[in-house]
Design a protein around this motif. Structure first.
Motif, mmCIF file in Angstrom:
data_model
loop_
_atom_site.group_PDB
_atom_site.id
_atom_site.type_symbol
_atom_site.label_atom_id
_atom_site.label_comp_id
_atom_site.label_asym_id
_atom_site.label_seq_id
_atom_site.Cartn_x
_atom_site.Cartn_y
_atom_site.Cartn_z
ATOM 1 N N GLY A 128 -1.164 14.326 -14.208
ATOM 2 C CA GLY A 128 0.216 14.326 -14.679
ATOM 3 C C GLY A 128 0.783 12.925 -14.790
ATOM 4 O O GLY A 128 1.060 12.428 -15.876
ATOM 5 N N CYS A 129 0.905 12.253 -13.649
ATOM 6 C CA CYS A 129 1.572 10.944 -13.620
ATOM 7 C C CYS A 129 0.608 9.764 -13.571
ATOM 8 O O CYS A 129 1.024 8.624 -13.740
ATOM 9 C CB CYS A 129 2.523 10.876 -12.429
ATOM 10 S SG CYS A 129 1.687 10.903 -10.818
ATOM 11 N N GLY A 130 -0.668 10.018 -13.324
ATOM 12 C CA GLY A 130 -1.654 8.940 -13.287
ATOM 13 C C GLY A 130 -1.800 8.268 -11.931
ATOM 14 O O GLY A 130 -2.533 7.283 -11.810
ATOM 15 N N ALA A 131 -1.130 8.782 -10.900
ATOM 16 C CA ALA A 131 -1.268 8.197 -9.556
ATOM 17 C C ALA A 131 -2.731 8.226 -9.136
ATOM 18 O O ALA A 131 -3.471 9.157 -9.474
ATOM 19 C CB ALA A 131 -0.421 8.978 -8.556
ATOM 20 N N ILE A 132 -3.151 7.194 -8.412
ATOM 21 C CA ILE A 132 -4.535 7.098 -7.953
ATOM 22 C C ILE A 132 -4.546 6.901 -6.451
ATOM 23 O O ILE A 132 -3.789 6.091 -5.920
ATOM 24 C CB ILE A 132 -5.266 5.911 -8.620
ATOM 25 C CG1 ILE A 132 -5.252 6.060 -10.141
ATOM 26 C CG2 ILE A 132 -6.704 5.810 -8.106
ATOM 27 C CD1 ILE A 132 -5.838 4.847 -10.856
ATOM 28 N N ARG A 133 -5.425 7.625 -5.778
ATOM 29 C CA ARG A 133 -5.616 7.469 -4.334
ATOM 30 C C ARG A 133 -7.099 7.237 -4.080
ATOM 31 O O ARG A 133 -7.951 7.801 -4.771
ATOM 32 C CB ARG A 133 -5.184 8.733 -3.585
ATOM 33 C CG ARG A 133 -3.729 9.105 -3.748
ATOM 34 C CD ARG A 133 -2.809 8.216 -3.031
ATOM 35 N NE ARG A 133 -3.045 8.299 -1.592
ATOM 36 C CZ ARG A 133 -2.233 7.816 -0.688
ATOM 37 N NH1 ARG A 133 -1.134 7.207 -1.050
ATOM 38 N NH2 ARG A 133 -2.507 7.895 0.589
ATOM 39 N N VAL B 76 0.173 -9.404 -3.611
ATOM 40 C CA VAL B 76 0.680 -8.208 -4.293
ATOM 41 C C VAL B 76 -0.361 -7.091 -4.254
ATOM 42 O O VAL B 76 -0.028 -5.917 -4.133
ATOM 43 C CB VAL B 76 1.090 -8.535 -5.755
ATOM 44 C CG1 VAL B 76 1.264 -7.275 -6.587
ATOM 45 C CG2 VAL B 76 2.364 -9.360 -5.763
ATOM 46 N N LEU B 77 -1.635 -7.458 -4.323
ATOM 47 C CA LEU B 77 -2.706 -6.465 -4.327
ATOM 48 C C LEU B 77 -3.057 -5.931 -2.942
ATOM 49 O O LEU B 77 -3.893 -5.046 -2.816
ATOM 50 C CB LEU B 77 -3.972 -7.059 -4.960
ATOM 51 C CG LEU B 77 -3.927 -7.257 -6.468
ATOM 52 C CD1 LEU B 77 -5.133 -8.045 -6.934
ATOM 53 C CD2 LEU B 77 -3.827 -5.921 -7.184
ATOM 54 N N ASP B 78 -2.438 -6.467 -1.897
ATOM 55 C CA ASP B 78 -2.778 -6.062 -0.538
ATOM 56 C C ASP B 78 -2.346 -4.625 -0.268
ATOM 57 O O ASP B 78 -1.246 -4.221 -0.607
ATOM 58 C CB ASP B 78 -2.096 -7.002 0.463
ATOM 59 C CG ASP B 78 -2.553 -6.757 1.877
ATOM 60 O OD1 ASP B 78 -3.744 -6.428 2.067
ATOM 61 O OD2 ASP B 78 -1.737 -6.892 2.800
ATOM 62 N N GLY B 79 -3.237 -3.842 0.319
ATOM 63 C CA GLY B 79 -2.909 -2.477 0.720
ATOM 64 C C GLY B 79 -4.067 -1.533 0.507
ATOM 65 O O GLY B 79 -4.963 -1.797 -0.290
ATOM 66 N N GLU B 80 -4.037 -0.415 1.215
ATOM 67 C CA GLU B 80 -5.153 0.524 1.177
ATOM 68 C C GLU B 80 -5.237 1.323 -0.117
ATOM 69 O O GLU B 80 -6.312 1.554 -0.631
ATOM 70 C CB GLU B 80 -5.063 1.484 2.367
ATOM 71 C CG GLU B 80 -6.253 2.398 2.479
ATOM 72 C CD GLU B 80 -6.163 3.313 3.678
ATOM 73 O OE1 GLU B 80 -6.973 4.248 3.736
ATOM 74 O OE2 GLU B 80 -5.296 3.116 4.539
ATOM 75 N N HIS B 81 -4.127 1.791 -0.627
ATOM 76 C CA HIS B 81 -4.143 2.636 -1.827
ATOM 77 C C HIS B 81 -3.452 1.951 -2.998
ATOM 78 O O HIS B 81 -2.738 2.580 -3.772
ATOM 79 C CB HIS B 81 -3.477 3.983 -1.535
ATOM 80 C CG HIS B 81 -4.233 4.816 -0.569
ATOM 81 N ND1 HIS B 81 -5.376 5.508 -0.915
ATOM 82 C CD2 HIS B 81 -4.044 5.046 0.750
ATOM 83 C CE1 HIS B 81 -5.834 6.144 0.143
ATOM 84 N NE2 HIS B 81 -5.051 5.877 1.167
ATOM 85 N N VAL B 82 -3.669 0.659 -3.145
ATOM 86 C CA VAL B 82 -3.029 -0.107 -4.207
ATOM 87 C C VAL B 82 -3.879 -0.004 -5.472
ATOM 88 O O VAL B 82 -5.076 -0.306 -5.447
ATOM 89 C CB VAL B 82 -2.867 -1.589 -3.789
ATOM 90 C CG1 VAL B 82 -2.301 -2.409 -4.930
ATOM 91 C CG2 VAL B 82 -1.993 -1.692 -2.561
ATOM 92 N N HIS B 83 -3.272 0.452 -6.548
ATOM 93 C CA HIS B 83 -3.942 0.555 -7.850
ATOM 94 C C HIS B 83 -2.914 0.195 -8.923
ATOM 95 O O HIS B 83 -2.435 1.053 -9.650
ATOM 96 C CB HIS B 83 -4.473 1.972 -8.083
ATOM 97 C CG HIS B 83 -5.466 2.415 -7.066
ATOM 98 N ND1 HIS B 83 -5.107 3.070 -5.913
ATOM 99 C CD2 HIS B 83 -6.806 2.282 -7.024
ATOM 100 C CE1 HIS B 83 -6.197 3.326 -5.208
ATOM 101 N NE2 HIS B 83 -7.235 2.858 -5.862
ATOM 102 N N LEU B 84 -2.567 -1.062 -8.989
ATOM 103 C CA LEU B 84 -1.514 -1.518 -9.898
ATOM 104 C C LEU B 84 -2.076 -1.926 -11.249
ATOM 105 O O LEU B 84 -3.200 -2.408 -11.343
ATOM 106 C CB LEU B 84 -0.787 -2.721 -9.286
ATOM 107 C CG LEU B 84 -0.130 -2.499 -7.921
ATOM 108 C CD1 LEU B 84 0.397 -3.813 -7.378
ATOM 109 C CD2 LEU B 84 0.982 -1.472 -8.023
#
Length: 137
Positions: free
Chosen positions: A94-99, A25-33
């Motif tokens: 605003g939405c808390g998205a992280i990159r 589930v944590l796999d990926g470049e911009h994953v911040h769950l």
């Protein structure tokens, strides 16, 4: 196989079905769950996985240094699997998205000696904040 799974196998970490699904589930470049997001996605693949197992697995991964725990502005902690690739974070206010971002330069070297106050600096965390395109529009 994901980069995280490969690293965990290389360390000899016992990969139970529950640990494996959390790592997948944590796999990926911009994953911040968040932990709850990890649990929800893991439960889609392995319905019997408990929230406690997800939290315990995330804690172990952080302790091992394989996942970074990211806290921003009092929001829920997020988990970043890119622990072995130096980077900083760009956070939407605003939405808390992280990159993940890779600015030029070295934040450790950019701190002048006179502002180190005798500290031996071993790490720097820089967080860039702003509005993502969805929140700015």
């Amino acid at each position: 196989m994901s980069d995280l799974l490969e690293r965990l196998r290389g360390r000899g970490w016992r990969l139970t079905s529950q640990r494996r699904v959390v790592a997948e589930v944590l796999d990926g470049e911009h994953v911040h769950l968040t932990a709850d997001e990890v649990h929800a996605r893991a439960a889609e693949r392995l319905p019997e996985i408990s929230r406690a197992t997800v939290y315990n697995t995330l804690g172990e991964l952080v302790t091992l240094g394989e996942v970074i725990e990211v806290s921003t502005d009092g929001r829920a902690k997020r988990y970043d699997p890119n622990a072995h690739r130096p980077h900083q974070h760009l956070v939407c206010t605003g939405c808390g998205a992280i990159r993940d971002v890779h600015p030029l330069g070295n934040p450790l070297a950019d701190l002048p000696a006179e502002q180190r106050f005798g500290f031996t600096v071993s790490q720097a965390e820089v967080t860039y904040r702003g509005l993502c395109p969805a929140c700015a529009g």
